[in-house]
Design a protein around this motif. Structure first.
Motif, PDB file in Angstrom:
ATOM      1  N   MET A   4       0.742  -1.169   0.086  1.00  0.00           N
ATOM      2  CA  MET A   4       0.010  -0.037   0.134  1.00  0.00           C
ATOM      3  C   MET A   4       0.990   1.322   0.188  1.00  0.00           C
ATOM      4  SD  MET A   4      -2.877   1.040  -0.354  1.00  0.00           S
ATOM      5  CE  MET A   4      -3.671  -0.578  -0.117  1.00  0.00           C
ATOM      6  N   LYS A   5       0.852   2.152  -1.106  1.00  0.00           N
ATOM      7  CA  LYS A   5       1.367   3.322  -1.225  1.00  0.00           C
ATOM      8  C   LYS A   5       0.887   4.623  -0.573  1.00  0.00           C
ATOM      9  CE  LYS A   5       4.249   1.459  -4.879  1.00  0.00           C
ATOM     10  NZ  LYS A   5       4.615   1.710  -6.326  1.00  0.00           N
ATOM     11  N   LEU A   6       1.464   5.402   0.260  1.00  0.00           N
ATOM     12  CA  LEU A   6       0.914   6.581   0.707  1.00  0.00           C
ATOM     13  C   LEU A   6       1.857   7.874   0.285  1.00  0.00           C
ATOM     14  CD1 LEU A   6      -0.036   4.026   2.762  1.00  0.00           C
ATOM     15  CD2 LEU A   6      -1.165   5.874   4.020  1.00  0.00           C
ATOM     16  N   ARG A   7       1.087   9.098   0.658  1.00  0.00           N
ATOM     17  CA  ARG A   7       1.909  10.169   0.254  1.00  0.00           C
ATOM     18  C   ARG A   7       2.096  10.838   1.812  1.00  0.00           C
ATOM     19  NH1 ARG A   7       2.288  13.182  -3.937  1.00  0.00           N
ATOM     20  NH2 ARG A   7       3.899  14.229  -2.604  1.00  0.00           N
ATOM     21  N   PRO A   8       3.126  11.543   2.179  1.00  0.00           N
ATOM     22  CA  PRO A   8       3.189  11.823   3.511  1.00  0.00           C
ATOM     23  C   PRO A   8       2.326  13.018   4.040  1.00  0.00           C
ATOM     24  CG  PRO A   8       5.186  12.649   2.152  1.00  0.00           C
ATOM     25  CD  PRO A   8       4.371  11.641   1.340  1.00  0.00           C
ATOM     26  N   LYS A   9       1.513  13.740   3.032  1.00  0.00           N
ATOM     27  CA  LYS A   9       0.717  14.588   3.055  1.00  0.00           C
ATOM     28  C   LYS A   9      -0.793  14.050   2.716  1.00  0.00           C
ATOM     29  CE  LYS A   9       3.737  18.458   2.926  1.00  0.00           C
ATOM     30  NZ  LYS A   9       3.982  19.972   2.480  1.00  0.00           N
ATOM     31  N   ILE A  10      -0.761  13.135   2.830  1.00  0.00           N
ATOM     32  CA  ILE A  10      -2.361  12.258   2.340  1.00  0.00           C
ATOM     33  C   ILE A  10      -3.457  13.191   3.077  1.00  0.00           C
ATOM     34  CG2 ILE A  10      -2.414  10.627   4.028  1.00  0.00           C
ATOM     35  CD1 ILE A  10      -3.491   8.848   1.970  1.00  0.00           C
ATOM     36  N   ASP A  11      -4.547  13.196   2.460  1.00  0.00           N
ATOM     37  CA  ASP A  11      -6.011  13.756   2.825  1.00  0.00           C
ATOM     38  C   ASP A  11      -6.608  12.784   3.965  1.00  0.00           C
ATOM     39  OD1 ASP A  11      -7.947  12.478   1.550  1.00  0.00           O
ATOM     40  OD2 ASP A  11      -7.285  13.871  -0.138  1.00  0.00           O
ATOM     41  N   LYS A  12      -7.645  13.066   4.650  1.00  0.00           N
ATOM     42  CA  LYS A  12      -8.154  12.145   5.473  1.00  0.00           C
ATOM     43  C   LYS A  12      -8.983  11.312   4.894  1.00  0.00           C
ATOM     44  CE  LYS A  12     -11.485  12.165   9.511  1.00  0.00           C
ATOM     45  NZ  LYS A  12     -12.433  13.123  10.260  1.00  0.00           N
ATOM     46  N   HIS A  13      -9.712  11.537   3.770  1.00  0.00           N
ATOM     47  CA  HIS A  13     -10.544  10.876   2.998  1.00  0.00           C
ATOM     48  C   HIS A  13      -9.548   9.536   2.402  1.00  0.00           C
ATOM     49  CE1 HIS A  13     -12.650   9.174  -0.737  1.00  0.00           C
ATOM     50  NE2 HIS A  13     -13.719   9.082   0.311  1.00  0.00           N
ATOM     51  N   ASP A  14      -8.578   9.971   1.878  1.00  0.00           N
ATOM     52  CA  ASP A  14      -7.461   8.781   1.244  1.00  0.00           C
ATOM     53  C   ASP A  14      -7.078   7.958   2.276  1.00  0.00           C
ATOM     54  OD1 ASP A  14      -8.506   9.719  -1.181  1.00  0.00           O
ATOM     55  OD2 ASP A  14      -6.339  11.208  -1.439  1.00  0.00           O
ATOM     56  N   TYR A  15      -6.683   8.738   3.198  1.00  0.00           N
ATOM     57  CA  TYR A  15      -6.194   7.763   4.398  1.00  0.00           C
ATOM     58  C   TYR A  15      -6.994   6.836   4.896  1.00  0.00           C
ATOM     59  CZ  TYR A  15      -4.520   6.375   8.798  1.00  0.00           C
ATOM     60  OH  TYR A  15      -3.913   5.732  10.130  1.00  0.00           O
ATOM     61  N   GLU A  16      -8.356   7.229   4.902  1.00  0.00           N
ATOM     62  CA  GLU A  16      -9.244   6.093   5.602  1.00  0.00           C
ATOM     63  C   GLU A  16      -9.566   5.147   4.357  1.00  0.00           C
ATOM     64  OE1 GLU A  16     -10.691   5.823   8.524  1.00  0.00           O
ATOM     65  OE2 GLU A  16      -9.529   7.670   9.194  1.00  0.00           O
ATOM     66  N   THR A  17      -9.207   5.475   3.158  1.00  0.00           N
ATOM     67  CA  THR A  17      -9.620   4.558   2.364  1.00  0.00           C
ATOM     68  C   THR A  17      -8.521   3.393   2.088  1.00  0.00           C
ATOM     69  OG1 THR A  17     -10.738   5.971   0.672  1.00  0.00           O
ATOM     70  CG2 THR A  17      -9.762   4.157  -0.321  1.00  0.00           C
ATOM     71  N   LYS A  18      -7.229   3.954   2.118  1.00  0.00           N
ATOM     72  CA  LYS A  18      -5.943   3.196   2.200  1.00  0.00           C
ATOM     73  C   LYS A  18      -5.821   2.350   3.577  1.00  0.00           C
ATOM     74  CE  LYS A  18      -3.783   5.172  -1.171  1.00  0.00           C
ATOM     75  NZ  LYS A  18      -3.092   4.586  -2.356  1.00  0.00           N
ATOM     76  N   LYS A  19      -6.239   2.913   4.536  1.00  0.00           N
ATOM     77  CA  LYS A  19      -6.468   2.149   5.897  1.00  0.00           C
ATOM     78  C   LYS A  19      -7.559   0.977   5.706  1.00  0.00           C
ATOM     79  CE  LYS A  19      -8.536   3.501   9.474  1.00  0.00           C
ATOM     80  NZ  LYS A  19      -8.852   4.085  10.588  1.00  0.00           N
ATOM     81  N   GLY A  20      -8.630   1.233   5.070  1.00  0.00           N
ATOM     82  CA  GLY A  20      -9.680   0.049   4.790  1.00  0.00           C
ATOM     83  C   GLY A  20      -8.908  -0.910   3.986  1.00  0.00           C
ATOM     84  N   HIS A  21      -8.061  -0.901   3.218  1.00  0.00           N
ATOM     85  CA  HIS A  21      -7.590  -1.867   2.239  1.00  0.00           C
ATOM     86  C   HIS A  21      -6.338  -2.375   3.257  1.00  0.00           C
ATOM     87  CE1 HIS A  21      -9.106  -0.624  -1.244  1.00  0.00           C
ATOM     88  NE2 HIS A  21      -8.598   0.445  -1.372  1.00  0.00           N
ATOM     89  N   VAL A  22      -5.698  -1.900   3.998  1.00  0.00           N
ATOM     90  CA  VAL A  22      -4.724  -2.545   5.132  1.00  0.00           C
ATOM     91  C   VAL A  22      -5.550  -3.488   5.895  1.00  0.00           C
ATOM     92  CG1 VAL A  22      -2.888  -2.047   6.730  1.00  0.00           C
ATOM     93  CG2 VAL A  22      -3.164  -0.579   4.745  1.00  0.00           C
TER      94      VAL A  22
END
Length: 230
Positions: free
Chosen positions: A95-113
């Protein structure tokens, strides 16, 4: 073991294929008989309706055991099949993230994890830095730390955050084994299928009871006042 056509066979030698003058004999229950002539060992095997099996050919003299060789091969095959069934292939998702990821994208990525960890898979988290972000590694570290804390009930930090060029990586391991996750998923699937079948059966029964001429319709007709019917 024997050499056949230049290849080493893993097939054990049994009975008449054992051509050494004497063997160290082990009884059918694991008891030690001692060193005996091979002819005598074969005779004991025949009398017990068992096979003489060479279990340690490299020993001096070779160790042989009295056993039911057919049963022995069957049980070994069963054990090997069970071991293969229980063997789990290690899968690493990323799972790839950007250091300044916004809240919505973070929750989506976290859901995949979360989904990956629930399935018993490891997850490699990669923080991708661009431009001046490379000089702010603490942003990536804090983000990885936050994610690890958010999924702590499902996984643990197997490989701590480390800088790798423009990226920072961390590996999360699942608390649950892959086999356990698959077994639970199978049970849930079967349970949902059973509930769906029961619901469809109830719906079909309801439709049958309420269509014209059904039991409910006939029941109302039978309960009418005779005077009204007249």
């Amino acid at each position: 073991m024997e050499k056949t056509g230049g290849h080493i066979s893993t097939e054990l030698r049994i009975n008449d294929r054992i051509r050494v003058p004497e063997v160290r004999l082990v009884g059918p229950n694991g008891e030690t008989v001692g060193i005996v002539p091979t002819d005598q060992a074969l005779k004991l095997a025949q009398e017990a309706d068992l096979d003489l099996v060479e279990v340690a050919p490299m020993a001096r003299p070779p160790v042989c055991k009295l056993m039911d060789y057919g049963k022995f091969k069957y049980e070994n095959a069963q054990k090997a099949r069970e071991a293969r069934r229980n063997q789990t292939n290690v899968v690493i998702k990323e799972m790839k993230l950007r250091p300044k990821i916004d809240k919505h994208d973070y929750e989506t990525k976290k859901g995949h994890v979360v989904r990956f960890l629930k399935a018993g898979d490891k997850v490699k988290i990669t923080i991708m830095f661009r431009g001046r972000e490379q000089h702010r590694p603490e942003l990536g570290f804090r983000l990885l730390q936050r994610l690890a804390e958010d999924v702590t009930e499902l996984g643990f930090v197997e490989s701590s955050p480390k800088q790798d060029g423009r990226n920072m990586t961390m590996v999360l391991g699942p608390h649950r084994k892959k086999a356990d996750a698959k077994a639970e998923a199978r049970v849930e699937k079967e349970s949902r299928a059973a509930e769906r079948a029961a619901s469809e059966a109830e719906e079909a029964e309801f439709r049958a009871a309420h269509r014209p001429g059904g039991k409910k319709e006939r029941g109302r007709s039978e309960n009418l006042d005779p005077e009204i019917e007249a």
